[in-house]
Design a protein around this motif. Structure first.
Motif, short mmCIF file in Angstrom:
data_model
loop_
_atom_site.label_atom_id
_atom_site.label_comp_id
_atom_site.label_asym_id
_atom_site.label_seq_id
_atom_site.Cartn_x
_atom_site.Cartn_y
_atom_site.Cartn_z
N LEU A 13 64.47 10.07 47.74
CA LEU A 13 65.20 9.09 48.56
C LEU A 13 66.70 9.36 48.45
O LEU A 13 67.21 9.63 47.35
N PRO A 14 67.43 9.27 49.56
CA PRO A 14 68.86 9.56 49.52
C PRO A 14 69.67 8.41 48.94
O PRO A 14 69.31 7.24 49.11
N LEU A 15 70.74 8.76 48.25
CA LEU A 15 71.70 7.77 47.78
C LEU A 15 72.83 7.67 48.79
O LEU A 15 73.12 8.63 49.51
N GLY B 88 64.92 8.43 55.29
CA GLY B 88 65.76 9.61 55.19
C GLY B 88 65.38 10.53 54.04
O GLY B 88 66.17 11.40 53.65
N GLY B 89 64.19 10.32 53.47
CA GLY B 89 63.76 11.13 52.33
C GLY B 89 62.54 11.95 52.65
O GLY B 89 62.30 12.34 53.81
N SER B 90 61.75 12.20 51.62
CA SER B 90 60.54 13.01 51.81
C SER B 90 59.54 12.67 50.71
O SER B 90 59.87 12.04 49.70
N ARG C 287 64.71 10.16 38.16
CA ARG C 287 65.88 10.98 37.81
C ARG C 287 66.74 11.19 39.05
O ARG C 287 66.24 11.19 40.19
N PRO C 288 68.05 11.39 38.84
CA PRO C 288 68.92 11.75 39.97
C PRO C 288 68.88 13.25 40.20
O PRO C 288 68.54 14.03 39.30
N GLN C 289 69.24 13.65 41.39
CA GLN C 289 69.28 15.09 41.71
C GLN C 289 70.31 15.32 42.81
O GLN C 289 70.39 14.55 43.77
N GLY D 288 65.08 6.51 32.40
CA GLY D 288 66.52 6.67 32.28
C GLY D 288 67.26 5.49 32.88
O GLY D 288 66.76 4.37 32.94
N SER D 289 68.47 5.75 33.37
CA SER D 289 69.29 4.69 33.97
C SER D 289 68.73 4.32 35.33
O SER D 289 68.12 5.14 36.03
N ASP D 290 68.95 3.06 35.71
CA ASP D 290 68.48 2.59 37.01
C ASP D 290 69.23 3.30 38.13
O ASP D 290 70.39 3.71 37.98
N ILE D 291 68.55 3.50 39.26
CA ILE D 291 69.15 4.11 40.44
C ILE D 291 68.93 3.15 41.60
O ILE D 291 67.84 2.60 41.78
N VAL D 292 69.97 2.94 42.38
CA VAL D 292 69.91 2.02 43.51
C VAL D 292 69.94 2.82 44.81
O VAL D 292 70.79 3.69 45.01
N VAL D 293 68.98 2.55 45.68
CA VAL D 293 68.94 3.15 47.01
C VAL D 293 68.99 2.03 48.04
O VAL D 293 68.97 0.85 47.69
#
Length: 315
Positions: free
Chosen positions: A309-311, A290-292, A232-234, A194-199
């Protein structure tokens, strides 16, 4: 015997017994204290050994990433060298043609014109007009790719020293896939990104986690299976997260091992094929960001490792 004598003897017996008890308690306390000191020393030694092994695991993962990127560098270098060979041949032909034009006088005879025309036909100028820009463009972008990959390699010398930065998960996944190289053998890798996600975090550490999860998936499939990569985002508990799932069709993990899968030194691989620190290291990196990191698995069906991972909150 008088009553006073009886009380005196009873007191002396009681005092003797108390002194003996105090002596025994003092000895036991001293032994216990020595044991505590010994235990603390053993725990410190084990912690030091664990940290050394974790560092070794990181270095091994770094080596794998470096080898994968080196393999990726060879691809653009290969076609750049091939393109340069063609460019050299064509440039020699064009220089020869230009020299022939220079030798023409103001009134060339028919023999000179025929010779020039023959050279033009041999050069196939319409073909060169179409291929030359493409060749130059491919070479330019290939060298840009090499430059970017070398930049990634330079980051490895700064492991543990990098400041938090914006991380493109598309880019990190691509690099982790590149590290597989020939190791993936006959595995079919399906990407649902899908679309890129930046962390935000340490880019190299995230790449290490993804690389380790992918290599584990290949091992679980014995080099011949389906591996699905999902990004994916959540939104959960009023917080936005990025979820990266590595799903394989491999042998799966027994239920009794799932509770221990992230424990240091625990491994289900054969002796000599794993230190038992890769997943522990990956879990620590996820928590540090900060994630799991979690897993679902069924024997004979496969496993799904999920990196969360948190955004950053929206401004």
């Amino acid at each position: 015997m008088s009553e006073a004598d009886a009380y005196l003897r009873a007191y002396q017996r009681e005092r003797q017994a108390r002194l003996l008890a105090e002596k025994l308690l003092d000895e036991k306390t001293r032994v216990l204290y020595d044991k505590v000191l010994e235990l603390n020393e053993t725990l410190a030694h084990l912690q030091h050994t664990r940290n050394q092994l974790l560092q070794t695991e990181k270095l091994a993962a770094m080596g794998q990433l470096t080898a994968g990127l080196a393999h990726e560098i060879n691809n653009p270098i290969g076609f750049c060298l091939s393109n340069l060979k063609c460019l050299r041949e064509w440039s020699e032909q064009l220089i020869t043609l230009a020299q022939s034009v220079q030798t023409l006088g103001s009134s060339p005879d028919s023999m000179q014109l025929n010779s020039l025309h023959t050279k033009l036909e041999q050069l196939d100028l319409p073909y060169l007009q179409g291929e030359l820009p493409i060749l130059l463009d491919e070479t330019y972008h290939g060298l840009l790719r090499v430059r970017d990959l070398i930049g990634k390699l330079q980051q490895y010398t700064e492991l543990g020293q990098q400041q938090a930065q914006s991380i493109s998960l598309h880019s990190s996944i691509a690099i982790a896939l590149a590290t597989l190289g020939e190791h993936k053998q006959q595995c079919h890798i399906e990407k649902i990104l899908g679309s890129d996600i930046v962390v935000v975090g340490n880019e190299l550490e995230i790449q290490l986690v993804l690389s380790h999860l992918l290599n584990n998936a290949v091992d679980a499939c014995h080099g011949n299976g389906l591996i699905r990569l999902v990004l994916r985002p959540q939104t959960e508990q009023d917080r936005d997260w990025a979820i990266v799932e590595v799903i394989d069709s491999g042998c799966g993990i027994a239920a009794e091992n799932l509770q221990r899968i992230f424990d240091p030194f625990f491994t289900t691989k054969d002796v000599g094929h794993g230190t038992g620190l890769g997943l522990s290291m990956s879990y620590s990196i996820a928590v540090k960001h900060g994630g799991s990191l979690s897993v679902q698995s069924q024997v004979g069906v496969g496993s799904c490792f999920s990196l969360q991972l948190p955004l950053l909150p929206a401004a």
